[in-house]
Motif scaffolding. Sequence first.
Motif, PDB file in Angstrom:
ATOM      1  N   ARG A   1       0.773  -1.245  -0.051  1.00 46.81           N
ATOM      2  CA  ARG A   1       0.083  -0.023  -0.051  1.00 46.81           C
ATOM      3  C   ARG A   1       0.788   1.389   0.148  1.00 46.81           C
ATOM      4  NH1 ARG A   1      -3.375  -2.548   3.280  1.00 46.81           N
ATOM      5  NH2 ARG A   1      -2.518  -1.656   5.304  1.00 46.81           N
ATOM      6  N   GLN A   2       1.937   1.150   0.945  1.00 50.12           N
ATOM      7  CA  GLN A   2       2.668   2.339   0.935  1.00 50.12           C
ATOM      8  C   GLN A   2       3.442   2.609  -0.293  1.00 50.12           C
ATOM      9  OE1 GLN A   2       5.149   1.497   4.384  1.00 50.12           O
ATOM     10  NE2 GLN A   2       3.370   1.624   5.874  1.00 50.12           N
ATOM     11  N   ARG A   3       4.113   1.745  -1.054  1.00 52.44           N
ATOM     12  CA  ARG A   3       4.773   1.671  -2.084  1.00 52.44           C
ATOM     13  C   ARG A   3       4.056   2.294  -3.134  1.00 52.44           C
ATOM     14  NH1 ARG A   3       9.143  -0.783  -4.356  1.00 52.44           N
ATOM     15  NH2 ARG A   3       9.974  -0.087  -2.145  1.00 52.44           N
ATOM     16  N   ARG A   4       2.757   1.753  -3.419  1.00 48.49           N
ATOM     17  CA  ARG A   4       1.903   2.411  -4.183  1.00 48.49           C
ATOM     18  C   ARG A   4       1.350   3.751  -4.117  1.00 48.49           C
ATOM     19  NH1 ARG A   4      -1.099  -1.104  -8.291  1.00 48.49           N
ATOM     20  NH2 ARG A   4      -2.332   0.320  -8.386  1.00 48.49           N
ATOM     21  N   LYS A   5       1.302   4.051  -2.789  1.00 49.82           N
ATOM     22  CA  LYS A   5       1.042   5.648  -2.833  1.00 49.82           C
ATOM     23  C   LYS A   5       2.128   6.380  -3.234  1.00 49.82           C
ATOM     24  CE  LYS A   5      -1.583   6.661   1.222  1.00 49.82           C
ATOM     25  NZ  LYS A   5      -1.479   6.887   2.873  1.00 49.82           N
ATOM     26  N   LEU A   6       3.558   5.881  -3.312  1.00 50.64           N
ATOM     27  CA  LEU A   6       4.722   6.595  -3.711  1.00 50.64           C
ATOM     28  C   LEU A   6       4.835   6.599  -5.380  1.00 50.64           C
ATOM     29  CD1 LEU A   6       7.499   6.227  -1.279  1.00 50.64           C
ATOM     30  CD2 LEU A   6       5.659   7.809  -1.121  1.00 50.64           C
ATOM     31  N   LEU A   7       4.094   5.373  -5.685  1.00 47.98           N
ATOM     32  CA  LEU A   7       4.354   5.206  -7.468  1.00 47.98           C
ATOM     33  C   LEU A   7       3.158   5.850  -8.108  1.00 47.98           C
ATOM     34  CD1 LEU A   7       5.339   1.370  -7.775  1.00 47.98           C
ATOM     35  CD2 LEU A   7       6.483   3.575  -8.512  1.00 47.98           C
ATOM     36  N   ALA A   8       2.195   6.241  -7.256  1.00 46.58           N
ATOM     37  CA  ALA A   8       0.848   6.825  -7.905  1.00 46.58           C
ATOM     38  C   ALA A   8       1.166   8.069  -8.561  1.00 46.58           C
ATOM     39  CB  ALA A   8      -0.315   6.632  -7.078  1.00 46.58           C
ATOM     40  N   PRO A   9       1.664   9.003  -7.931  1.00 47.05           N
ATOM     41  CA  PRO A   9       1.693  10.444  -8.482  1.00 47.05           C
ATOM     42  C   PRO A   9       2.390  10.382  -9.638  1.00 47.05           C
ATOM     43  CG  PRO A   9       2.208  10.738  -6.241  1.00 47.05           C
ATOM     44  CD  PRO A   9       2.082   9.176  -6.410  1.00 47.05           C
ATOM     45  N   PRO A  10       3.726   9.711  -9.893  1.00 48.26           N
ATOM     46  CA  PRO A  10       4.372   9.615 -11.382  1.00 48.26           C
ATOM     47  C   PRO A  10       3.788   9.018 -12.370  1.00 48.26           C
ATOM     48  CG  PRO A  10       5.773   8.983  -9.447  1.00 48.26           C
ATOM     49  CD  PRO A  10       4.408   8.940  -8.819  1.00 48.26           C
ATOM     50  N   PHE A  11       2.464   8.293 -11.973  1.00 44.94           N
ATOM     51  CA  PHE A  11       1.866   7.693 -13.041  1.00 44.94           C
ATOM     52  C   PHE A  11       0.577   8.127 -13.069  1.00 44.94           C
ATOM     53  CE2 PHE A  11       5.327   4.626 -12.684  1.00 44.94           C
ATOM     54  CZ  PHE A  11       5.422   4.299 -13.926  1.00 44.94           C
ATOM     55  N   HIS A  12       0.269   9.412 -12.452  1.00 46.85           N
ATOM     56  CA  HIS A  12      -1.053   9.921 -12.587  1.00 46.85           C
ATOM     57  C   HIS A  12      -1.439  10.414 -14.092  1.00 46.85           C
ATOM     58  CE1 HIS A  12      -4.305  12.976 -12.061  1.00 46.85           C
ATOM     59  NE2 HIS A  12      -4.534  12.119 -10.736  1.00 46.85           N
TER      60      HIS A  12
ATOM     61  N   GLU B   1      12.723  -1.500  -8.459  1.00 50.27           N
ATOM     62  CA  GLU B   1      11.266  -0.922  -9.090  1.00 50.27           C
ATOM     63  C   GLU B   1      11.340  -0.655 -10.503  1.00 50.27           C
ATOM     64  OE1 GLU B   1       8.280  -1.549  -8.373  1.00 50.27           O
ATOM     65  OE2 GLU B   1       7.989  -0.699  -6.435  1.00 50.27           O
ATOM     66  N   LEU B   2      12.385  -0.019 -11.017  1.00 50.38           N
ATOM     67  CA  LEU B   2      12.724   0.224 -12.203  1.00 50.38           C
ATOM     68  C   LEU B   2      12.641  -0.828 -13.232  1.00 50.38           C
ATOM     69  CD1 LEU B   2      15.342   3.141 -12.145  1.00 50.38           C
ATOM     70  CD2 LEU B   2      12.942   3.538 -12.368  1.00 50.38           C
ATOM     71  N   LEU B   3      13.317  -1.815 -12.657  1.00 57.47           N
ATOM     72  CA  LEU B   3      13.389  -3.167 -13.508  1.00 57.47           C
ATOM     73  C   LEU B   3      11.932  -3.551 -13.518  1.00 57.47           C
ATOM     74  CD1 LEU B   3      14.900  -5.145 -15.058  1.00 57.47           C
ATOM     75  CD2 LEU B   3      15.165  -6.385 -12.940  1.00 57.47           C
ATOM     76  N   THR B   4      11.261  -3.636 -12.513  1.00 60.94           N
ATOM     77  CA  THR B   4       9.736  -4.007 -12.556  1.00 60.94           C
ATOM     78  C   THR B   4       8.989  -3.146 -13.644  1.00 60.94           C
ATOM     79  OG1 THR B   4       9.944  -4.547 -10.113  1.00 60.94           O
ATOM     80  CG2 THR B   4       7.530  -4.041 -11.104  1.00 60.94           C
ATOM     81  N   LEU B   5       9.108  -2.059 -13.385  1.00 58.44           N
ATOM     82  CA  LEU B   5       8.209  -0.743 -14.463  1.00 58.44           C
ATOM     83  C   LEU B   5       8.508  -1.426 -15.893  1.00 58.44           C
ATOM     84  CD1 LEU B   5       8.471   2.304 -12.427  1.00 58.44           C
ATOM     85  CD2 LEU B   5       6.418   1.011 -12.544  1.00 58.44           C
ATOM     86  N   LEU B   6      10.032  -1.597 -16.242  1.00 60.82           N
ATOM     87  CA  LEU B   6      10.435  -1.905 -17.365  1.00 60.82           C
ATOM     88  C   LEU B   6       9.683  -3.333 -17.745  1.00 60.82           C
ATOM     89  CD1 LEU B   6      12.764  -0.987 -19.690  1.00 60.82           C
ATOM     90  CD2 LEU B   6      13.273  -3.522 -19.225  1.00 60.82           C
ATOM     91  N   ALA B   7       9.910  -4.455 -17.027  1.00 59.98           N
ATOM     92  CA  ALA B   7       9.433  -5.759 -17.234  1.00 59.98           C
ATOM     93  C   ALA B   7       7.924  -5.783 -17.275  1.00 59.98           C
ATOM     94  CB  ALA B   7       9.809  -6.650 -16.044  1.00 59.98           C
TER      95      ALA B   7
ATOM     96  N   ARG C   1      -4.305  -3.893  -6.688  1.00 59.14           N
ATOM     97  CA  ARG C   1      -3.059  -4.402  -7.461  1.00 59.14           C
ATOM     98  C   ARG C   1      -3.355  -4.079  -9.070  1.00 59.14           C
ATOM     99  NH1 ARG C   1       0.316  -7.440  -3.808  1.00 59.14           N
ATOM    100  NH2 ARG C   1       1.974  -6.804  -5.174  1.00 59.14           N
ATOM    101  N   ARG C   2      -4.249  -3.090  -9.295  1.00 60.15           N
ATOM    102  CA  ARG C   2      -4.631  -2.907 -10.743  1.00 60.15           C
ATOM    103  C   ARG C   2      -3.283  -2.210 -11.309  1.00 60.15           C
ATOM    104  NH1 ARG C   2      -6.185   1.401 -14.454  1.00 60.15           N
ATOM    105  NH2 ARG C   2      -7.508   0.307 -16.038  1.00 60.15           N
ATOM    106  N   CYS C   3      -2.942  -2.386 -12.611  1.00 60.72           N
ATOM    107  CA  CYS C   3      -1.680  -2.151 -13.047  1.00 60.72           C
ATOM    108  C   CYS C   3      -1.447  -0.713 -12.984  1.00 60.72           C
ATOM    109  CB  CYS C   3      -1.797  -2.161 -14.733  1.00 60.72           C
ATOM    110  SG  CYS C   3      -0.433  -1.565 -15.677  1.00 60.72           S
ATOM    111  N   ILE C   4      -0.229  -0.439 -12.463  1.00 62.31           N
ATOM    112  CA  ILE C   4       0.098   1.016 -11.982  1.00 62.31           C
ATOM    113  C   ILE C   4       0.134   1.986 -13.532  1.00 62.31           C
ATOM    114  CG2 ILE C   4       2.754   1.109 -11.606  1.00 62.31           C
ATOM    115  CD1 ILE C   4       1.299   2.186  -8.920  1.00 62.31           C
TER     116      ILE C   4
END
Length: 442
Positions: free
Chosen positions: A99-110, A254-260, A380-383
């Motif tokens: 949950r905490q990680r998604r909160k940090l990842l959400a703004p860049p992908f808004h 996380e960067l590798l995750t976003l790429l994969a 867990r919907r695709c970020i």
Amino acid sequence: MGGATSEPIRMPPEVRVPKLAQGVGFVLARDKVIGRLSRRYGSAFTLDLPIFGQTVVVSDRETVKELFTLSGDLIGRAGQLGAVLGPGSTFSLDGAEHRQRRKLLAPPFHGKRMLGYERIIEEEVLRETATWPSGREFAVLPSMMRITLNAILRAVFGARGPALEELRELLPVMVLRSSRLVVLPPVARRDFGPLSPGARVHKLRERYDRIIAGLIADARSDPQLLERSDVLALLLAARYEDGSAISDDHIADELLTLLAAGHETTATTLAWAVERLRRHPDLLTRLADEIDAGGTELTQATIFEVQRTRPVISGTARVTRERITLGQWVIPKGTVVVVSIGAAHISAQNYHDPQRFDPDRFIGNPPDNYAWVPYGGGVRRCIGAAFANMEMMVTLRTLLRDFTFGTTTVPAERLHSRGVAAAPADGGRIVVYRRHPATAVA
Ligand code: HEM
């Protein structure tokens, strides 16, 4: 409503095929097998798979909605992806940490932030298409793979110069080799000598970590860091509620995750878009007219319909943490529950004339969150959904602005599973004719 229960177990009908055959069928031909089983057993059934054990597969809207809206105390993450991407990957995190990680990842992908990336995507499409031959058929998937790789490296990694070049060469090989390990038992990931698959991936990963450490150091010393809009810069500045930063190791994972997660999925969807469009000449004409007039509605509806009829990820899994009710079923703790994206999208309960490719079904009628699930759903919907959608919109818009596509009457391309995503088996054959002289790329 789904929830915790102490009622006696009531599983969906069990598929009567020997366990090994179910496992082999599931791995080799997921979509075909699941499609056939849904027709025979209905919208929920139970498989007995090697490694995973009893696995419930669901696809009807109400059950999918119940599952995606269950609290995180009742269902959690499933799958092996995290194991190859690293402990700092979103795919490895669960519960409060996730949950905490998604909160940090959400703004860049808004959604709103995506406008800023449109220029990068258009530049990459122009660079790639500058050398496309006129009037000669070729497979479009390799081009789409390069466009989406470069898009993520620039917009997400903030990579430039030699680091961009090195990552461009390293990452496709590394992601391919890692994704092969995902479908094998965990023991295959161990180092059994220099030529073993585990050792090779390990070596590539060491090289990747060195490059990312360099990118992070450069970003930290960049006087413009706060003005940068790439996801790496935003992650470096992001803080958890307790004021702590994401560790460098976790940023690399996380960067590798976003790429994969974002490279091949978007590229294969774009290849399917080309494959579908070439077989629908009227739609192609209407799209070109819309794009020339500066519109977006039909282009967007077309992307929705490509993703409905050719979802590149066939399903997404959760594990029950408690005994739960789900629809009419009572499912024990520790059971894998898979939402079959493919089956949900061809369900006659969810769609009128589901086999028909008809973007107009989405005009003035946006997709339903639980019947249209190419990006999964719930917590867990695709970020990267907004990023992928923007990228596909800009790519299609630019292609149809600059080229006329040659149409075809040859049968639809079959589906070929590439490990992460399912691609058109012939790579999405395309024939183009340039509408205007090529635009120069900066
Ligand atoms: C057409 C392109 C894409 C498709 C079809 C797709 C599909 C999916 C699906 C099905 C999931 C699992 C969702 C669930 O379990 O409910 C997922 C998760 C994820 N996707 Fe995407 N994706 C795409 C593009 C992207 C892009 C461009 C990025 C980032 C740059 C991205 C990042 C992620 C991440 C980080 C997760 C994990 C979310 C979590 O576990 O919390 N994806 N994606």
